[in-house]
Design a protein around this motif. Sequence first.
Motif, mmCIF file in Angstrom:
data_model
loop_
_atom_site.group_PDB
_atom_site.id
_atom_site.type_symbol
_atom_site.label_atom_id
_atom_site.label_comp_id
_atom_site.label_asym_id
_atom_site.label_seq_id
_atom_site.Cartn_x
_atom_site.Cartn_y
_atom_site.Cartn_z
ATOM 1 N N ALA A 52 11.454 4.038 -7.416
ATOM 2 C CA ALA A 52 11.867 5.205 -6.621
ATOM 3 C C ALA A 52 11.772 6.489 -7.435
ATOM 4 C CB ALA A 52 13.290 5.008 -6.094
ATOM 5 N N SER A 53 12.253 6.460 -8.667
ATOM 6 C CA SER A 53 12.245 7.681 -9.476
ATOM 7 C C SER A 53 10.825 8.058 -9.895
ATOM 8 C CB SER A 53 13.134 7.514 -10.709
ATOM 9 O OG SER A 53 12.693 6.439 -11.514
ATOM 10 N N SER A 67 9.131 -1.561 -4.473
ATOM 11 C CA SER A 67 10.278 -2.092 -5.204
ATOM 12 C C SER A 67 10.226 -3.615 -5.264
ATOM 13 C CB SER A 67 11.575 -1.628 -4.531
ATOM 14 O OG SER A 67 12.702 -2.156 -5.212
ATOM 15 N N LYS A 68 9.896 -4.222 -4.144
ATOM 16 C CA LYS A 68 9.799 -5.685 -4.105
ATOM 17 C C LYS A 68 8.683 -6.180 -5.025
ATOM 18 C CE LYS A 68 10.288 -7.707 -0.134
ATOM 19 N NZ LYS A 68 10.010 -8.276 1.233
ATOM 20 N N ASN A 119 7.250 5.745 3.248
ATOM 21 C CA ASN A 119 7.960 4.541 3.680
ATOM 22 C C ASN A 119 7.510 3.295 2.921
ATOM 23 O OD1 ASN A 119 9.473 5.925 5.655
ATOM 24 N ND2 ASN A 119 7.789 5.751 7.129
ATOM 25 N N SER A 120 6.582 3.463 1.985
ATOM 26 C CA SER A 120 6.057 2.318 1.238
ATOM 27 C C SER A 120 6.941 1.922 0.063
ATOM 28 C CB SER A 120 4.655 2.658 0.711
ATOM 29 O OG SER A 120 4.715 3.758 -0.197
ATOM 30 N N LYS A 130 0.835 -1.201 0.000
ATOM 31 C CA LYS A 130 0.000 0.000 0.000
ATOM 32 C C LYS A 130 0.870 1.252 0.000
ATOM 33 C CE LYS A 130 -4.067 -2.032 0.323
ATOM 34 N NZ LYS A 130 -3.538 -3.357 -0.071
ATOM 35 N N VAL A 131 0.389 2.278 -0.672
ATOM 36 C CA VAL A 131 1.044 3.586 -0.685
ATOM 37 C C VAL A 131 0.320 4.559 0.236
ATOM 38 C CG1 VAL A 131 1.529 5.606 -2.143
ATOM 39 C CG2 VAL A 131 2.046 3.309 -2.986
ATOM 40 N N VAL A 132 -0.990 4.420 0.345
ATOM 41 C CA VAL A 132 -1.801 5.330 1.157
ATOM 42 C C VAL A 132 -1.992 4.753 2.554
ATOM 43 C CG1 VAL A 132 -4.041 6.459 1.397
ATOM 44 C CG2 VAL A 132 -3.001 6.218 -0.864
#
Length: 513
Positions: A489-490, A311-312, A305-306, A290-292
């Motif tokens: 990341a980018s 990435s995984k 912190n997500s 999750k991002v949110v």
Amino acid sequence: MKHNILAVLLAALMLTPALASCGGGETETTADTAVQGDTVSGDAEADLFAAYRGIDLGGRSVRISVSSNISENGGGMPTSYPYIAGPEEMTGESVQDSVFQRNMEVEEMLNCTLEHEALDLNFDQVQPHIESLVMSGDAAVDYYVNDQLGLLHCGLKGYLLDLADKSMFGEYYFDLDSDVYYSEYMQQLSVGDKRFIITGDYFIDTMRAAHVLYLNKNIVTELYGDSNYVYNLVLDDDWTLAKMNEMITEAYQDTNGDGTPDENDIYGLTGHSSGWAFPYYAFYYSTDCKVVSFDDKGLPYINENSQEALSKMAEYLITTDTSIGIWKTTTVADSLKKFVNGQAMLTFFQKVGDMEQSSIRDFDGMGVIPYPKMDDNQAIYRTLVHDTAEMGAVPITTVGEAATAVSAVIQVLSTHAHEYLLEGYYEVALKSKYAQDAYTAQMLDIVVAGISAPFEFAYELGFGTDSFLNTITFQPIADSITKGTDVTASTFATLLPAAQTRLQELTAIYTEN
């Protein structure tokens, strides 16, 4: 979950529905199962409906616009129209007759008439249609049953009633916290207390539109000597993305021996990901990645912190996309065709409701399994409900007595469906009639138990620039799949500023008075 969907589905079987085409709905199959139980006039049901028998709507007509469109531009499961509108008279087919009887009994109980109008629109046409009617002041429709994605955007633009705001109604009969609704699901489609979308057992598409993987047990038996091999992985909590990737590679067979993967070979997985990474979101949103996140006031924010989990996840799906064991098509229908032709062990982007199609029912050796966990750290299997699931909403042109009537009608229809409709569909039509083995029934239990409404899936997608998350939840992974290397990341950093701004705008819409 405040409303435990699995507990509802496993309640006592009283009514067995079947699929049939009626009104504007289109479907290629029918489920021929028997009706059991009494009607709402029986002794047991007298208590069930006691709170509503005194309601008198004075002969009012309640006009209901119901989607008759088959999802995925005609390549997906049949519409839920038969479960909402039913036929105009008894037909001898159980689901049509049961829905016909239900609607007639509700009309008699509430002293009203239910007028169903079929609306054949693709998901991206729903919002413009409702917007046009509302902006012109057209009050011809009292409530809609249509695609979640289109209805959500109507709510955000101010075209729908806040169903939790009792001031918009004369008398208010909704009990949105009761078991007849999926209260947590509705909450996860919102911020704060506003509710523009309503769903529950009456809106059966919430379950029918749950994503599943279809499994070819014949290929599994050939590979592992046991048709139940994958089922046991699921039951042992060992069904992960890493294991799936290993198996789809092992499943590839160069049937013509030419050394080149081609359309005649056997594959581990098929999906409509040819030329784009977008369809892989079905895997992403079926995990705990999750991002949110939400703060202590219940307000959403982008969790920076997500990125490690993103990435995984990207690495897993890059492996999937580049495997020799995947056959990529351009449409969901072509993907399914590859599967039913016996040329793939798994196919993705299919739903529970797709089991109603004759091509699926007639496939000897078909099974159903949940999407894999991201890894061993994920506690349970997650199930994504597709955003074209047909749910309920009330336009702002429905107020006062009209809104009162809608609240009474939906409440009683939902109470009836909670007691009868879904249990019959799930327990008999799916688990007994369509399922080809006892394990499939267990898999369906796991799928349904994992149903969730991820906030970020609801607002990641939109029309034009309407993504209220600026696509930050899945786009970093999609870019990585497209490039064949982890660039999460980018992409995340690029999307973050606008995503934070858009999310603040979304929060303001829901929290402003």
